[in-house]
Design an enzyme around this catalytic site. Structure first.
Site, mmCIF file in Angstrom:
data_model
loop_
_atom_site.group_PDB
_atom_site.id
_atom_site.type_symbol
_atom_site.label_atom_id
_atom_site.label_comp_id
_atom_site.label_asym_id
_atom_site.label_seq_id
_atom_site.Cartn_x
_atom_site.Cartn_y
_atom_site.Cartn_z
ATOM 1 N N CYS A 58 -21.052 125.074 87.119
ATOM 2 C CA CYS A 58 -21.216 124.441 86.125
ATOM 3 C C CYS A 58 -20.122 125.184 84.954
ATOM 4 O O CYS A 58 -19.554 126.215 85.367
ATOM 5 C CB CYS A 58 -22.791 124.867 85.430
ATOM 6 S SG CYS A 58 -23.043 126.491 85.175
ATOM 7 N N ALA A 61 -20.312 129.000 84.574
ATOM 8 C CA ALA A 61 -19.799 129.543 85.624
ATOM 9 C C ALA A 61 -18.330 129.919 85.722
ATOM 10 O O ALA A 61 -17.931 130.935 85.976
ATOM 11 C CB ALA A 61 -20.098 128.661 87.069
ATOM 12 N N ARG A 92 -19.701 136.488 92.971
ATOM 13 C CA ARG A 92 -18.263 136.447 93.320
ATOM 14 C C ARG A 92 -17.577 137.608 93.946
ATOM 15 O O ARG A 92 -17.835 138.580 93.244
ATOM 16 C CB ARG A 92 -17.448 135.704 92.348
ATOM 17 C CG ARG A 92 -15.941 135.024 92.479
ATOM 18 C CD ARG A 92 -15.825 134.294 91.357
ATOM 19 N NE ARG A 92 -14.457 133.802 91.034
ATOM 20 C CZ ARG A 92 -13.578 134.072 90.386
ATOM 21 N NH1 ARG A 92 -13.889 135.249 89.524
ATOM 22 N NH2 ARG A 92 -12.361 133.811 90.202
ATOM 23 N N HIS A 191 -13.259 127.375 82.275
ATOM 24 C CA HIS A 191 -12.020 128.013 82.251
ATOM 25 C C HIS A 191 -11.262 127.865 81.006
ATOM 26 O O HIS A 191 -10.731 128.858 80.410
ATOM 27 C CB HIS A 191 -11.040 127.357 83.504
ATOM 28 C CG HIS A 191 -11.635 127.416 84.805
ATOM 29 N ND1 HIS A 191 -11.319 126.471 85.706
ATOM 30 C CD2 HIS A 191 -12.475 128.295 85.532
ATOM 31 C CE1 HIS A 191 -12.237 126.885 86.885
ATOM 32 N NE2 HIS A 191 -12.851 127.851 86.673
HETATM 33 FE FE1 CFM Z 1 -8.612 129.209 90.787
HETATM 34 FE FE2 CFM Z 1 -9.657 128.346 92.939
HETATM 35 FE FE3 CFM Z 1 -11.004 128.663 90.584
HETATM 36 FE FE4 CFM Z 1 -10.034 130.841 92.057
HETATM 37 FE FE5 CFM Z 1 -12.587 130.946 93.116
HETATM 38 FE FE6 CFM Z 1 -12.107 128.568 94.140
HETATM 39 FE FE7 CFM Z 1 -13.557 129.006 91.869
HETATM 40 MO MO1 CFM Z 1 -14.375 129.689 94.128
HETATM 41 S S1 CFM Z 1 -8.475 129.688 92.676
HETATM 42 S S2 CFM Z 1 -10.118 130.477 89.838
HETATM 43 S S3 CFM Z 1 -10.931 132.508 92.883
HETATM 44 S S4 CFM Z 1 -9.814 127.332 91.250
HETATM 45 S S5 CFM Z 1 -12.639 130.160 95.142
HETATM 46 S S6 CFM Z 1 -10.471 127.243 94.666
HETATM 47 S S7 CFM Z 1 -14.163 127.489 93.189
HETATM 48 S S8 CFM Z 1 -14.511 130.846 92.320
HETATM 49 S S9 CFM Z 1 -13.196 128.314 89.517
#
Ligand code: CFM
Length: 539
Positions: A58, A61, A92, A191
């Site tokens: 989500c 997250a 994480r 993000h």
């Molecule tokens: Fe970038 Fe990723 Fe992500 Fe990531 Fe991650 Fe991920 Fe994630 Mo899991 S590199 S930041 S450290 S998009 S592994 S493939 S899904 S936490 S949001």
């Protein structure tokens, strides 16, 4: 069927109702190049179809867990029911290493307002204010971040107003995030929201200058399994000053000071490209895409930094580091390759990693049969050149797009436009650019966005890959199919996998997982006659 990719694609969606099948097939593409070399269009960053069982997370997250969480001294408070805070607590594997034991480190804590029905009915702002005050008294942090969960948005608590009030009252930096879980179609929205707030409330607050010649920020590296530590060490050996990392092993002050760097390195394009772009517009800091996963990619990334600063000493030091580290990599690589060459894999991870980890597999001669992101956007698949053609839908419009202008006093272009143009040619056009996953994948392979559980099972059945890469949600279903599953989110218990040291770790791990005999001893109960029957048969 294994070589008939269109037939596999049809098989994946066959079971769905017609409409759903059609919509899924826009997110499942065969990576066939056009005559001009361009890749096909994929549908991405759209709502998950109800019922397909996604692996996505989500918005909360993405904001709290992914981007802000790894920073060790921003005190995070989750405003919401206890479950949201609990499930994002240390799940994480982002590591941190404060310089001394006296330095603050809040990563082990889980702070939540623990909203109850009463707060949902009468509002939760009062409780939030009390929580911020209590947290301040306990920890005396420099900064407090408040994260909204779904009910906060639904009842209309104004976390930003509370943050402003508390900032004034306590004299520390307090900022809020409208990152309710449902705010966007996935964690990707979180993000963006996190990037915006960092830009508005943190970046640029500390003007401490640095004497070093080559100053950079590393954006989109979260120090999972110690990945960031390896990169820090590599950069230090090359004589490159790391001003800040967003946000693995980071602290608040370094982020506040990050605008003093002269170059931004973007590791995970998906989660942090917004900060890179905004910092260039406001402060004049250019960015380049890097990838420290894979030995080749690591060397390429280090050399790009050398070219950007265009300094003979720096370039020589980089070459020296590469020359020092590569022999050990080559030795292990050759040995592992002799056992892994020709084996196959598939990668389904959230964003960047489904692309980055293909490099490591290629180095040991393995074939990538299919790959996809849970929440990547079209630019992560097809490259940033498609950005102007991406239609902004209502879900994306829901997330604030900051208007950024050059800072009247602090905007200082690090390089002239002519210089940048010359460098762009030398840097293979990856200055301010990301070419995306599909152009680097083999022709004709499947690319699947937001893969469903059913599609995963079908892929395993049809292809029988030697190893499958995904996360904890898929892991045991994959292993029940008799196929080893490497977690590329948490790395299981392994890592680091970045840089040269990480490449060696990864080669060995894959070798172990592929060539261990354990899988051949596994039999489902119905595959063996039960002991009682054996006894009967022996009579
Ligand atoms: Fe970038 Fe990723 Fe992500 Fe990531 Fe991650 Fe991920 Fe994630 Mo899991 S590199 S930041 S450290 S998009 S592994 S493939 S899904 S936490 S949001």
């Amino acid at each position: 069927m294994k070589n008939d990719i269109p037939a596999i694609k049809a098989e994946l969606t066959k079971i769905y109702p017609k409409k759903i099948g059609q919509r899924r097939s826009d997110q499942i593409v065969i990576n066939q190049r056009q005559p001009d070399g361009s890749v096909p269009t994929i549908k991405a960053n759209i709502r998950t179809l109800p019922g397909i069982i996604t692996q996505r997370g989500c918005t909360y997250a993405g904001c709290k867990g992914v981007v802000i969480g790894p920073s060790r001294d921003i005190l995070s408070i989750t405003h919401g029911p206890i479950g949201c805070g609990f499930y994002s607590w240390l799940t994480r594997r982002n590591q941190t290493r404060p310089p001394t034991l006296e330095h603050e480190n809040f990563i082990n804590y889980c702070l939540s307002t623990d909203m109850q029905e009463e707060n949902i009915v009468f509002g939760g702002e009062k409780k939030l204010r009390a929580a911020v005050l209590e947290a301040f008294k306990l920890f005396k942090p420099k900064a407090i971040a408040i994260f909204s969960t779904c009910p906060v948005g639904l009842i209309g608590d104004d976390v930003h107003a509370v943050a402003r009030e508390m900032k004034e009252e306590l004299g520390i930096n307090v900022f809020g995030f409208s990152c309710e879980g449902y705010r966007g179609v996935s964690q990707s929205a979180g993000h963006h929201i996190a990037n915006n707030a960092l830009f508005k409330h943190v970046i640029g607050l500390d003007e401490t200058p640095h004497e070093e010649k080559f100053k950079i920020n590393l954006l989109g590296e979260y120090n999972i399994g110690g990945d960031g530590f390896v990169i820090d060490d590599l950069l230090a050996r090359c004589g490159i000053k790391l001003v800040s990392t967003f946000s693995g092993n980071s602290d608040y002050q370094s982020m506040a000071n990050s605008h003093t760097a002269d170059l931004n390195l973007v590791m995970c394009h998906r989660s942090i490209n917004y900060v890179a772009e905004m910092m260039e517009t406001k402060f004049g800091i250019p960015w380049i895409k890097v990838n420290f996963i894979g030995a080749e990619s690591t060397s390429k990334s280090l050399r790009k930094i050398g070219e950007y600063f265009d300094d003979a000493d720096l370039k020589a030091r980089i070459e020296q580091v590469i020359a020092e580290d590569m022999p050990a990599v080559e030795e292990v690589r050759k040995d592992v390759r002799s056992r892994c060459e020709g084996k196959s894999t598939m990668l389904f991870v959230g964003g960047s990693r489904a692309h980055h980890y293909q490099m490591l597999f290629k180095e040991i001669g393995m074939k990538v049969l299919a790959a996809g992101y849970e929440f990547g956007h079209r630019d992560d698949y097809e490259g940033r050149k498609v950005l102007p053609t991406i239609k902004v839908d209502a879900d994306s419009r829901n997330i604030e797009e900051l208007t950024v202008v050059p800072d009247p006093k602090r905007f200082k272009p690090r390089k002239s436009e002519e210089e940048l143009a010359r460098l762009a040619a030398d840097l293979e056009l990856e200055l301010r650019d990301y070419i995306g996953m599909m152009p680097e994948m083999e022709e004709g392979e499947l690319v699947i966005d937001d893969i469903s559980e059913h599609e995963t099972e079908k892929l395993l059945e049809v292809y029988k890959p030697d190893i499958f890469c995904a996360g904890i949600k898929e892991k045991y279903a994959v292993q029940k199919a008799g196929i080893p599953c490497k977690q590329l989110h948490s790395y299981d218990y392994g890592g680091p996998y970045t840089g040269y040291r990480g490449a060696i770790n990864f080669y060995k791990e894959i070798d172990r997982m592929l060539n261990i005999k354990a899988w051949s001893y596994l039999h489902a109960p119905w595959q063996l006659p039960p002991p009682e029957l054996k006894a009967v048969a022996a009579d």
